[in-house]
Design an enzyme around this catalytic site. Structure first.
Site, PDB file in Angstrom:
ATOM      1  N   ASP A  92     -10.973   3.054   4.446  1.00 24.51           N
ATOM      2  CA  ASP A  92     -11.342   1.642   4.313  1.00 24.51           C
ATOM      3  C   ASP A  92     -12.864   1.470   4.293  1.00 24.51           C
ATOM      4  O   ASP A  92     -13.360   0.400   3.940  1.00 24.51           O
ATOM      5  CB  ASP A  92     -10.748   0.831   5.481  1.00 24.51           C
ATOM      6  CG  ASP A  92      -9.617  -0.068   5.027  1.00 24.51           C
ATOM      7  OD1 ASP A  92      -9.494  -0.297   3.804  1.00 24.51           O
ATOM      8  OD2 ASP A  92      -8.855  -0.554   5.885  1.00 24.51           O
ATOM      9  N   GLN A 139      -4.126  -1.445   9.585  1.00 24.22           N
ATOM     10  CA  GLN A 139      -4.033  -2.786   9.018  1.00 24.22           C
ATOM     11  C   GLN A 139      -4.572  -3.814  10.013  1.00 24.22           C
ATOM     12  O   GLN A 139      -4.184  -3.833  11.182  1.00 24.22           O
ATOM     13  CB  GLN A 139      -2.554  -3.102   8.670  1.00 24.22           C
ATOM     14  CG  GLN A 139      -2.349  -4.430   7.976  1.00 24.22           C
ATOM     15  CD  GLN A 139      -3.013  -4.492   6.595  1.00 24.22           C
ATOM     16  OE1 GLN A 139      -2.953  -3.542   5.820  1.00 24.22           O
ATOM     17  NE2 GLN A 139      -3.661  -5.608   6.300  1.00 24.22           N
ATOM     18  N   LYS A 186       0.840  -1.209   0.000  1.00 24.54           N
ATOM     19  CA  LYS A 186       0.000   0.000   0.000  1.00 24.54           C
ATOM     20  C   LYS A 186       0.875   1.259   0.000  1.00 24.54           C
ATOM     21  O   LYS A 186       0.594   2.222  -0.702  1.00 24.54           O
ATOM     22  CB  LYS A 186      -0.944  -0.019   1.213  1.00 24.54           C
ATOM     23  CG  LYS A 186      -2.029  -1.077   1.078  1.00 24.54           C
ATOM     24  CD  LYS A 186      -2.772  -1.349   2.371  1.00 24.54           C
ATOM     25  CE  LYS A 186      -3.705  -2.539   2.201  1.00 24.54           C
ATOM     26  NZ  LYS A 186      -4.333  -2.986   3.452  1.00 24.54           N
TER      27      LYS A 186
END
Ligand SMILES: NC(=O)c1ccc[n+]([C@@H]2O[C@H](COP(=O)([O-])OP(=O)(O)OC[C@H]3O[C@@H](n4cnc5c(N)ncnc54)[C@H](OP(=O)(O)O)[C@@H]3O)[C@@H](O)[C@H]2O)c1
Length: 292
Positions: free
Chosen positions: A120, A97, A53
């Site tokens: 997200d 994460q 990412k």
């Protein structure tokens, strides 16, 4: 034979578009979109995803803010870190994460992220808005958004179609079902307690497979011509490979490619789109504060 949807190529198109938008924002508004990628502990798989990412951010000109925290950080300290990033004007998106270490409540942490920076799309308010008619979430979860983008960029119409989603998880199955509904499909959801899933899948013009069950969906489940998006990423033993394993989807690719109209491969289908959508969400978040 199905038309194979090339997720890698479509993701590369999205990344190019994002890079152009970042360049425009930087020159016209002196604004560099920033994404904070938070990792707790040193799980190898999480590190791989985080590095991927961060590298993707660098390639399109997004400033990535690295927040690497120790495995034994307390929940209180992690919440403080999230609050610090919420208040940082150079950070437009925050990604924590997952999974987090066992002593930390993931739900608590995700709901502490400001909905304005929830790239997200997992904040309950963003999911709630996604579910409600006439409301728009600030962000849509990346993998489900990637599935919709693969359909639209392949010329598959969703409106008025019968769609079946296999799986109902918070991160894929549920949000992709809600997106299909918002796009005016008639949606059914199949899960582990659904009897006779093949007859339900057999009615679908669009199938989204997100069960995490290797090659579960067979050719004779599929209505001829259907568009099939395979989210599943399962590793199966393969002694012919040096690694000893290979990745397969939830769809039996060899069988389904003979029946479906469109099909995504694994790997090279949905996977590359997830990161591309994260970049797009970050830039969309940064643009929200800009007066054009
Ligand atoms: N390519 C990407 O970027 C990406 C991103 C995320 C996930 N994935 C992959 O997508 C798959 C799904 O991920 P997830 O996080 O949603 O998984 P998950 O949380 O394990 O959820 C799986 C869902 O599938 C349902 N299910 C399990 N077995 C089933 C069966 N035999 N028949 C019908 N439904 C069944 C479960 O039903 P119940 O609710 O009844 O248990 C559950 O709703 C995994 O392979 C994952 O690796 C890929």
């Amino acid at each position: 034979m199905a038309q194979i949807i090339d997720g890698k190529a479509i993701a590369a198109d999205v990344r190019r578009e994002v890079a152009a938008e970042v360049a425009r924002l930087t020159s016209a508004h002196n604004l560099v979109p920033g994404l904070a990628v938070v990792i707790v502990g040193s799980r190898k798989d999480s590190q791989t995803y985080v590095n991927m990412k961060r590298k993707a951010c660098a390639e399109v000109g997004i400033r990535s803010v690295h927040v690497d925290l120790p495995e034994d950080i307390s929940e209180v300290a992690l919440v403080e870190e999230v609050h610090r990033l919420n208040a940082d004007p150079a950070v437009h998106g925050i990604l924590v994460q997952l999974p987090l270490p066992k002593h930390i409540n993931e739900e608590k942490i995700l709901s502490e992220i400001s909905i304005e920076k929830d790239v997200d799309g997992f904040h309950p308010l963003n999911i709630g808005k996604l579910a409600m008619k006439g409301r728009e979430p600030l962000f849509v979860p990346c993998t489900p958004k990637g599935c919709m983008e693969l359909l639209s960029r392949s010329g598959v119409t969703v409106k008025g179609k019968r769609a079946v989603v296999v799986g109902r998880s918070n991160i894929v199955g549920l949000p992709v079902s809600l997106l299909l509904l918002k796009a005016d499909a008639t949606v059914s959801i199949v899960h582990s307690r659904t009897p006779d899933p093949e007859s339900i899948v057999g009615e679908a013009d669009i199938v989204i497979a997100a069960a995490g069950q290797a090659m579960m969906i067979k050719g004779d489940w599929i209505k001829p011509g259907a568009a099939v998006i395979d989210v599943g990423t399962n590793s199966v033993d393969d002694p012919t490979r040096k690694s000893g394993y290979r990745l397969v989807g939830d769809v039996d690719f060899a069988e389904v490619s003979k029946v479906a109209g469109y099909l995504t491969p694994v790997p090279g289908g949905v996977g590359p789109m997830t990161v591309a959508m994260l970049l797009k969400n970050t830039v969309d978040g940064a643009k929200r504060g800009v007066v054009e």
